[in-house]
Design an enzyme around this catalytic site. Sequence first.
Site, PDB file in Angstrom:
ATOM      1  N   ASN A 208      30.878  57.067  -2.811  1.00  0.00           N
ATOM      2  CA  ASN A 208      29.641  57.659  -2.298  1.00  0.00           C
ATOM      3  C   ASN A 208      28.464  57.207  -3.152  1.00  0.00           C
ATOM      4  OD1 ASN A 208      29.125  59.732  -4.469  1.00  0.00           O
ATOM      5  ND2 ASN A 208      31.173  60.380  -3.802  1.00  0.00           N
ATOM      6  N   ASP A 274      36.041  64.452  -0.777  1.00  0.00           N
ATOM      7  CA  ASP A 274      36.851  65.533  -0.209  1.00  0.00           C
ATOM      8  C   ASP A 274      38.220  65.027   0.233  1.00  0.00           C
ATOM      9  OD1 ASP A 274      34.922  67.517  -0.545  1.00  0.00           O
ATOM     10  OD2 ASP A 274      33.820  66.798   1.211  1.00  0.00           O
ATOM     11  N   PRO A 301      41.995  67.936  -4.075  1.00  0.00           N
ATOM     12  CA  PRO A 301      41.813  69.315  -4.571  1.00  0.00           C
ATOM     13  C   PRO A 301      40.328  69.606  -4.680  1.00  0.00           C
ATOM     14  CG  PRO A 301      42.512  67.825  -6.342  1.00  0.00           C
ATOM     15  CD  PRO A 301      42.606  67.053  -5.054  1.00  0.00           C
ATOM     16  N   ASP A 302      39.927  70.837  -4.414  1.00  0.00           N
ATOM     17  CA  ASP A 302      38.543  71.234  -4.663  1.00  0.00           C
ATOM     18  C   ASP A 302      38.503  71.738  -6.107  1.00  0.00           C
ATOM     19  OD1 ASP A 302      36.139  72.703  -4.941  1.00  0.00           O
ATOM     20  OD2 ASP A 302      35.957  72.739  -2.760  1.00  0.00           O
ATOM     21  N   ILE A 303      38.036  70.887  -6.981  1.00  0.00           N
ATOM     22  CA  ILE A 303      38.106  71.169  -8.421  1.00  0.00           C
ATOM     23  C   ILE A 303      37.346  72.460  -8.752  1.00  0.00           C
ATOM     24  CG2 ILE A 303      37.687  70.208 -10.730  1.00  0.00           C
ATOM     25  CD1 ILE A 303      37.637  67.408  -9.383  1.00  0.00           C
ATOM     26  N   PHE A 320      27.282  72.295  -7.778  1.00  0.00           N
ATOM     27  CA  PHE A 320      26.097  71.701  -7.167  1.00  0.00           C
ATOM     28  C   PHE A 320      26.344  71.617  -5.669  1.00  0.00           C
ATOM     29  CE2 PHE A 320      22.660  69.808  -9.783  1.00  0.00           C
ATOM     30  CZ  PHE A 320      22.991  70.431 -10.972  1.00  0.00           C
ATOM     31  N   LYS A 334      28.603  78.592   0.221  1.00  0.00           N
ATOM     32  CA  LYS A 334      29.475  77.921  -0.763  1.00  0.00           C
ATOM     33  C   LYS A 334      29.737  78.789  -1.984  1.00  0.00           C
ATOM     34  CE  LYS A 334      28.976  73.674  -0.219  1.00  0.00           C
ATOM     35  NZ  LYS A 334      28.480  72.308  -0.184  1.00  0.00           N
ATOM     36  N   LYS A 338      33.515  79.610  -2.805  1.00  0.00           N
ATOM     37  CA  LYS A 338      34.137  79.020  -3.988  1.00  0.00           C
ATOM     38  C   LYS A 338      34.184  79.990  -5.167  1.00  0.00           C
ATOM     39  CE  LYS A 338      33.038  74.310  -2.688  1.00  0.00           C
ATOM     40  NZ  LYS A 338      33.284  72.923  -3.093  1.00  0.00           N
TER      41      LYS A 338
HETATM   42  O1  C5P Z   1      32.015  71.658  -0.807  1.00  0.00           O
HETATM   43  P1  C5P Z   1      31.139  70.688  -1.456  1.00  0.00           P
HETATM   44  O2  C5P Z   1      31.802  69.363  -1.704  1.00  0.00           O
HETATM   45  O3  C5P Z   1      29.826  70.514  -0.829  1.00  0.00           O
HETATM   46  O4  C5P Z   1      30.849  71.337  -2.892  1.00  0.00           O
HETATM   47  C1  C5P Z   1      30.097  70.698  -3.863  1.00  0.00           C
HETATM   48  C2  C5P Z   1      30.474  71.206  -5.209  1.00  0.00           C
HETATM   49  O5  C5P Z   1      31.890  71.246  -5.315  1.00  0.00           O
HETATM   50  C3  C5P Z   1      30.015  70.287  -6.327  1.00  0.00           C
HETATM   51  O6  C5P Z   1      29.782  71.068  -7.467  1.00  0.00           O
HETATM   52  C4  C5P Z   1      31.201  69.367  -6.519  1.00  0.00           C
HETATM   53  O7  C5P Z   1      31.215  68.823  -7.824  1.00  0.00           O
HETATM   54  C5  C5P Z   1      32.364  70.302  -6.261  1.00  0.00           C
HETATM   55  N1  C5P Z   1      33.544  69.690  -5.647  1.00  0.00           N
HETATM   56  C6  C5P Z   1      34.741  69.733  -6.312  1.00  0.00           C
HETATM   57  N2  C5P Z   1      35.868  69.193  -5.747  1.00  0.00           N
HETATM   58  C7  C5P Z   1      35.823  68.622  -4.526  1.00  0.00           C
HETATM   59  C8  C5P Z   1      34.623  68.591  -3.821  1.00  0.00           C
HETATM   60  C9  C5P Z   1      33.496  69.136  -4.412  1.00  0.00           C
HETATM   61  O8  C5P Z   1      34.791  70.256  -7.422  1.00  0.00           O
HETATM   62  N3  C5P Z   1      36.913  68.106  -4.019  1.00  0.00           N
END
Ligand code: C5P
Length: 395
Positions: A208, A274, A301-303, A320, A334, A338
Amino acid sequence: MLQNKNILIGITGGIAAYKVCELIRLFKKNGANVKVTATKNALEFVTKLTLETLSQEPVYLEQFSIEEKKPEHISLCDWADVFVIAPASANTIGKIANGVCDNLLTSLACAFQKQIFIAPAMNTGMYNNFAVQKNIEILENNGIKIIEPETGFLACGTNGKGRLAEVSEIYSVVESYFEKKQFLKNKKVVVTAGGTKENIDPVRYIGNYSSGKMGTAIADAAAIAGAEVVLIKTFDIDRNYKTVDVKSAQDMFEAVKKEFVDSDVLIMVAAVADYRPETVQDLKIKKENNDSFTIKLVKNPDILSEMCKIKKTNQQVIGFCAESNNLIEYAKEKIKRKNCDYIIANDISKKETGFASNYNEVFVIDKHLNMTKIEKDTKENIAMKIMELLYGKNN
Ligand code: C5P
């Protein structure tokens, strides 16, 4: 307090220039890095060799030379944490107050976006002159810290106000500036920055447009505030705090898990993919064999969410939210989904504050959905304003 701080000193043409040699020595002795710029007139009072010997750096004089591919006044601005102009003549004070940039020192003052200190020194008549007083007022009203001259015997043989403040006074004003900024002392702050790269085959990836500038600015701001910083990043950059290089979201996840355990704050600025290809081809995919092909993507994974699940009460997690539409609505959704402590929302559809820009404009949203707007500014200033808002002394 001054360990590894980058101090730019500007010397103008006045007899007090010789006293600044002692100031350079004092800053150096206490661990600061010092670079010196001087006007041509300053070098009538103190030699280039003296300044170079004391600062162990070249003296910067030329307005139009290029350093590290940037004009000198820009690379010096990037480098310095503060700019201390001492002694400041009536002439230079007048130029800075009116945006005149006719030499390197005044150009630096014009471009500098961090704290500037000005220690005037001149004859009493000049100091009391209406124009000088008006110019000093302009500087003060615009955030420049004036270190007032003293009253006493002046080199011109008269007695009155205009003698450069004691070197020890200039030193302690600068030191206490850094002291006040140390609001993250003894805290460990982990920051992620840049866009992840998800391999398709050995030569291709899904990525990206994130430049990593905002994340780096946040990490720098935390370091200036005295934190022990770990920057987990996807791009090349040298810093004097710990950095960890990662490529993919999964690499980043592992690095974050490791560093988060004993940290106080995690700030996820990175643009994490994602999805990733389910399988990474061992060999380069050849176009000769394929008219088209499909890559199956699986979720990363959504870290941020994962860290919010395991965070202890004394830990804070900040996300962010970069959106091209419905910014605030998505950001609020969000933070709930989250379960992080704050979300910093920015609109990437705006050209002048988007991904690769040096500028940003953000909304800081807390758990109770209170929102603070930070107006358009450089990413460095936005980063410092965010840290001050969340962790500054008044909180
Ligand atoms: O859901 P979204 O991707 O828009 O969320 C953005 C936030 O989530 C940012 O802080 C980004 O660093 C974090 N993020 C993450 N893991 C992912 C996708 C996004 O930690 N797989």
